[in-house]
Design an enzyme around this catalytic site. Sequence first.
Site, PDB file in Angstrom:
ATOM      1  N   ASP A 131      30.698 141.462  42.938  1.00  0.00           N
ATOM      2  CA  ASP A 131      30.948 142.353  44.084  1.00  0.00           C
ATOM      3  C   ASP A 131      32.376 142.188  44.597  1.00  0.00           C
ATOM      4  O   ASP A 131      32.956 141.110  44.499  1.00  0.00           O
ATOM      5  CB  ASP A 131      29.932 142.042  45.189  1.00  0.00           C
ATOM      6  N   ASN A 143      23.522 152.402  43.006  1.00  0.00           N
ATOM      7  CA  ASN A 143      24.945 152.737  42.854  1.00  0.00           C
ATOM      8  C   ASN A 143      25.184 154.208  42.477  1.00  0.00           C
ATOM      9  O   ASN A 143      26.316 154.686  42.551  1.00  0.00           O
ATOM     10  CB  ASN A 143      25.628 151.819  41.825  1.00  0.00           C
TER      11      ASN A 143
HETATM   12  C1  IPE Z   1      25.565 145.129  44.075  1.00  0.00           C
HETATM   13  O1  IPE Z   1      26.735 145.432  44.746  1.00  0.00           O
HETATM   14  C2  IPE Z   1      25.520 145.847  42.759  1.00  0.00           C
HETATM   15  C3  IPE Z   1      26.482 145.400  41.750  1.00  0.00           C
HETATM   16  C4  IPE Z   1      27.346 144.427  41.880  1.00  0.00           C
HETATM   17  C5  IPE Z   1      26.419 146.102  40.496  1.00  0.00           C
HETATM   18  P1  IPE Z   1      26.800 146.612  45.835  1.00  0.00           P
HETATM   19  O2  IPE Z   1      28.208 146.630  46.323  1.00  0.00           O
HETATM   20  O3  IPE Z   1      26.280 147.852  45.252  1.00  0.00           O
HETATM   21  O4  IPE Z   1      25.793 146.089  46.938  1.00  0.00           O
HETATM   22  P2  IPE Z   1      25.646 146.488  48.479  1.00  0.00           P
HETATM   23  O5  IPE Z   1      25.615 147.974  48.543  1.00  0.00           O
HETATM   24  O6  IPE Z   1      26.849 145.940  49.179  1.00  0.00           O
HETATM   25  O7  IPE Z   1      24.398 145.816  48.913  1.00  0.00           O
HETATM   26  C1  IPE Z   2      31.061 145.799  42.624  1.00  0.00           C
HETATM   27  O1  IPE Z   2      32.180 146.054  43.402  1.00  0.00           O
HETATM   28  C2  IPE Z   2      31.021 146.658  41.386  1.00  0.00           C
HETATM   29  C3  IPE Z   2      29.911 147.617  41.326  1.00  0.00           C
HETATM   30  C4  IPE Z   2      28.979 147.773  42.205  1.00  0.00           C
HETATM   31  C5  IPE Z   2      29.882 148.482  40.157  1.00  0.00           C
HETATM   32  P1  IPE Z   2      32.112 147.144  44.549  1.00  0.00           P
HETATM   33  O2  IPE Z   2      32.534 148.465  43.968  1.00  0.00           O
HETATM   34  O3  IPE Z   2      30.798 147.132  45.203  1.00  0.00           O
HETATM   35  O4  IPE Z   2      33.247 146.637  45.545  1.00  0.00           O
HETATM   36  P2  IPE Z   2      33.184 146.679  47.132  1.00  0.00           P
HETATM   37  O5  IPE Z   2      31.935 145.981  47.552  1.00  0.00           O
HETATM   38  O6  IPE Z   2      33.190 148.128  47.514  1.00  0.00           O
HETATM   39  O7  IPE Z   2      34.422 145.959  47.553  1.00  0.00           O
HETATM   40 MG    MG Z   3      30.038 146.128  46.794  1.00  0.00          MG
END
Ligand code: IPE
Ligand code: IPE
Ligand code: MG
EC number: 2.5.1.-
Length: 249
Positions: free
Chosen positions: A29, A77
């Site tokens: 994340d 996602n």
């Molecule tokens: C969790 O991260 C999913 C992945 C890392 C693939 P998200 O960024 O989607 O999670 P939330 O929305 O902050 O809970």
């Molecule tokens: C995690 O990074 C990757 C995926 C969920 C694919 P994020 O895209 O959630 O990054 P933040 O949380 O917005 O910084």
């Molecule tokens: Mg995230």
Amino acid sequence: MKAQQTELQDLPPGLKRELLPKHVAVIMDGNGRWAKRQGLPRIMGHKRGVDALKDLLRCCKDWGIQALTAYAFSTENWKRPQEEVDFLMTLFQRVLRQELREMVEENVQIQFVGNLNALPRSLQEEISRSMAETKDNRSIRFTVATNYGGRQEILQACRAIAQKVQQGLIQPDEIDEAVFERHLYTAGIADPDLLIRTSGEMRLSNFLLWQMAYGEFYITETLWPDFDRVEFHRALCAYQQRERRFGAV
Ligand code: IPE
Ligand code: IPE
Ligand code: MG
């Protein structure tokens, strides 16, 4: 079965081989925040995130960790802007194609878990090919959770078991943990010992709900593209200090 091709490296100071987790899972994340801090579009964070994952896979292999599971895309996602979702799907496909030869050479077994049928057809083909070509590899088991949701995983297991009950193949009182686990996407993969989440969020976000019943959590403020061997070493040191009791005293 192929022999392990690379020698294990000496562990960095402070780590005991006998206390290493057998299976590490990561919620990668913070890619978007990383990009924002650099003044770049979010997608650049995802590109850099791939490099961090490649380094971690190599590190696990070098240090003798048997399994790595990475959360690449959750069932939630899809709510992201279409351009970002499209970019991610294309990125997964490109990276898979580019890295397959090296994974074969490095004796990595790659697997995907999640509702793979809902992914773009061309990505599904790349996934099938990579799983087939690496299925006998034994240096490390690398699982990528793509269109994965823990609740969906549990529901589809329930449906599959219910169908078997309806067909008379199994009796309701025969449904135990072992039977249930065989119907999860992760059938045959041991539960993670350690789950690392980057970027400071303290939640599971629908990852491995069943499998994490007794897994240890490690949360770091570091954003995923900055997660490196030094950070991983720190996480493993913290893990080795934990006392895992599994409900006993
Ligand atoms: C969790 O991260 C999913 C992945 C890392 C693939 P998200 O960024 O989607 O999670 P939330 O929305 O902050 O809970
Ligand atoms: C995690 O990074 C990757 C995926 C969920 C694919 P994020 O895209 O959630 O990054 P933040 O949380 O917005 O910084
Ligand atoms: Mg995230």
